[in-house]
Design a protein around this motif. Structure first.
Motif, mmCIF file in Angstrom:
data_model
loop_
_atom_site.group_PDB
_atom_site.id
_atom_site.type_symbol
_atom_site.label_atom_id
_atom_site.label_comp_id
_atom_site.label_asym_id
_atom_site.label_seq_id
_atom_site.Cartn_x
_atom_site.Cartn_y
_atom_site.Cartn_z
ATOM 1 N N ILE A 72 2.362 9.739 5.361
ATOM 2 C CA ILE A 72 1.410 9.005 4.523
ATOM 3 C C ILE A 72 1.177 7.596 5.058
ATOM 4 C CG2 ILE A 72 1.876 10.315 2.419
ATOM 5 C CD1 ILE A 72 3.819 8.111 1.583
ATOM 6 N N GLY A 73 0.044 7.028 4.679
ATOM 7 C CA GLY A 73 -0.285 5.648 5.017
ATOM 8 C C GLY A 73 -0.727 5.468 6.451
ATOM 9 N N PRO A 74 -1.205 4.270 6.765
ATOM 10 C CA PRO A 74 -1.709 3.995 8.112
ATOM 11 C C PRO A 74 -0.630 4.009 9.186
ATOM 12 C CG PRO A 74 -1.731 1.995 6.775
ATOM 13 C CD PRO A 74 -1.363 3.126 5.860
ATOM 14 N N GLU A 75 0.630 3.829 8.805
ATOM 15 C CA GLU A 75 1.730 3.852 9.770
ATOM 16 C C GLU A 75 2.342 5.241 9.931
ATOM 17 O OE1 GLU A 75 2.466 1.196 11.655
ATOM 18 O OE2 GLU A 75 0.829 0.204 10.604
ATOM 19 N N ALA A 112 -0.163 4.018 -0.274
ATOM 20 C CA ALA A 112 -0.191 4.768 0.992
ATOM 21 C C ALA A 112 -0.831 6.147 0.858
ATOM 22 C CB ALA A 112 1.226 4.917 1.541
ATOM 23 N N LEU A 113 -1.151 6.579 -0.350
ATOM 24 C CA LEU A 113 -1.615 7.945 -0.556
ATOM 25 C C LEU A 113 -3.092 8.161 -0.222
ATOM 26 C CD1 LEU A 113 0.342 8.909 -3.787
ATOM 27 C CD2 LEU A 113 0.970 9.209 -1.390
ATOM 28 N N GLY A 114 -3.777 7.115 0.208
ATOM 29 C CA GLY A 114 -5.164 7.272 0.656
ATOM 30 C C GLY A 114 -5.241 7.958 2.003
ATOM 31 N N SER A 135 -5.665 16.420 7.695
ATOM 32 C CA SER A 135 -5.718 15.027 7.246
ATOM 33 C C SER A 135 -6.605 14.924 6.024
ATOM 34 C CB SER A 135 -6.294 14.132 8.347
ATOM 35 O OG SER A 135 -5.426 14.106 9.444
ATOM 36 N N GLY A 136 -6.202 14.072 5.105
ATOM 37 C CA GLY A 136 -6.973 13.829 3.897
ATOM 38 C C GLY A 136 -6.374 12.658 3.162
ATOM 39 N N GLY A 137 -6.609 12.613 1.875
ATOM 40 C CA GLY A 137 -6.048 11.539 1.081
ATOM 41 C C GLY A 137 -6.270 11.779 -0.397
ATOM 42 N N ILE A 138 -5.444 11.181 -1.215
ATOM 43 C CA ILE A 138 -5.609 11.273 -2.662
ATOM 44 C C ILE A 138 -6.868 10.495 -3.030
ATOM 45 C CG2 ILE A 138 -4.581 10.746 -4.906
ATOM 46 C CD1 ILE A 138 -3.016 12.871 -3.324
ATOM 47 N N GLY A 139 -7.724 11.111 -3.803
ATOM 48 C CA GLY A 139 -8.960 10.449 -4.210
ATOM 49 C C GLY A 139 -10.138 10.762 -3.307
ATOM 50 N N LEU A 140 -9.895 11.421 -2.158
ATOM 51 C CA LEU A 140 -10.990 11.837 -1.290
ATOM 52 C C LEU A 140 -11.349 13.280 -1.621
ATOM 53 C CD1 LEU A 140 -9.805 10.561 2.203
ATOM 54 C CD2 LEU A 140 -11.564 9.569 0.759
ATOM 55 N N TYR A 146 -9.585 10.733 6.054
ATOM 56 C CA TYR A 146 -9.539 9.280 6.060
ATOM 57 C C TYR A 146 -10.162 8.709 7.318
ATOM 58 C CZ TYR A 146 -5.554 9.719 9.166
ATOM 59 O OH TYR A 146 -4.748 10.020 10.214
ATOM 60 N N ALA A 147 -10.294 9.502 8.364
ATOM 61 C CA ALA A 147 -10.888 8.999 9.605
ATOM 62 C C ALA A 147 -12.322 8.527 9.389
ATOM 63 C CB ALA A 147 -10.858 10.075 10.681
ATOM 64 N N HIS A 148 -12.945 8.988 8.315
ATOM 65 C CA HIS A 148 -14.309 8.568 8.027
ATOM 66 C C HIS A 148 -14.369 7.362 7.108
ATOM 67 C CE1 HIS A 148 -14.769 12.939 9.041
ATOM 68 N NE2 HIS A 148 -15.506 12.339 9.944
ATOM 69 N N SER A 149 -13.215 6.912 6.635
ATOM 70 C CA SER A 149 -13.178 5.758 5.735
ATOM 71 C C SER A 149 -13.024 4.478 6.555
ATOM 72 C CB SER A 149 -12.001 5.895 4.761
ATOM 73 O OG SER A 149 -10.794 5.696 5.458
#
Length: 173
Positions: A72-75, A112-114, A135-140, A146-149
């Protein structure tokens, strides 16, 4: 170049004709048998992993804790996996035109859940498949990664993908 699947996408296994897998329904959810003490202060989420047999042969499928990695998260930090509440697929025969689903519970800091990456290595009839990633995220909504965010555009993986794509286009021009 290898691109991860987006949560909700099906991934076919060429080595096992008709067998496919997807990670889907990534959502906030409390575990059914109560929270693990180790997840104190973390936000729980649930995801489903579905194996479908669209072929003509039966496949013996095995999917348990050591075959799933959730980051999770960017790291890309490891999410807390609640193995006690999760439901796995342990040595199940999937006949033609049938599906089976594992339900997994994990937790992490809400911020981190985005960005959620799920990597799976399925075992089919005593053979290990290649690792596959979603790949994805909570709320998407499903079908968007998330690569498109905006946050994803700044990630190292996205920058490398963009660079390589640009280099390939320059090479063909």
């Amino acid at each position: 170049m290898y691109e991860p699947n987006v949560v909700g996408d099906w991934q076919d296994y060429e080595e096992h004709a008709g067998l496919r897998l997807r990670v889907h329904r990534l959502e906030l959810a409390e575990p059914p048998r109560g929270r693990d003490d180790a997840a104190d202060g973390l936000t729980y989420f649930r995801l489903r992993v579905t194996v479908e047999n669209r072929g003509t042969e039966r496949f013996g499928v095995h999917l348990e804790d050591g075959q799933i990695d959730v980051r999770i998260g960017p790291e890309g930090e490891s999410a807390f996996m609640d193995w006690r509440n999760s439901q796995f697929i342990e040595g199940y025969d999937v006949y033609p035109l049938r599906r089976i689903t594992a339900v997994l519970y994990a937790a992490g800091p809400e911020a981190a859940l985005g960005q959620v990456d799920v990597q799976i290595q399925l075992r089919v009839d005593d053979d290990w498949t290649d690792r596959r990633m979603w790949s994805g995220g909570i709320g998407l909504p499903e079908g968007t990664a998330y690569a498109h965010s905006p946050a994803g555009r700044d990630s190292l993986a996205h920058q490398v993908s963009t660079f390589l794509r640009d280099q390939a286009e320059e090479g063909t021009a």
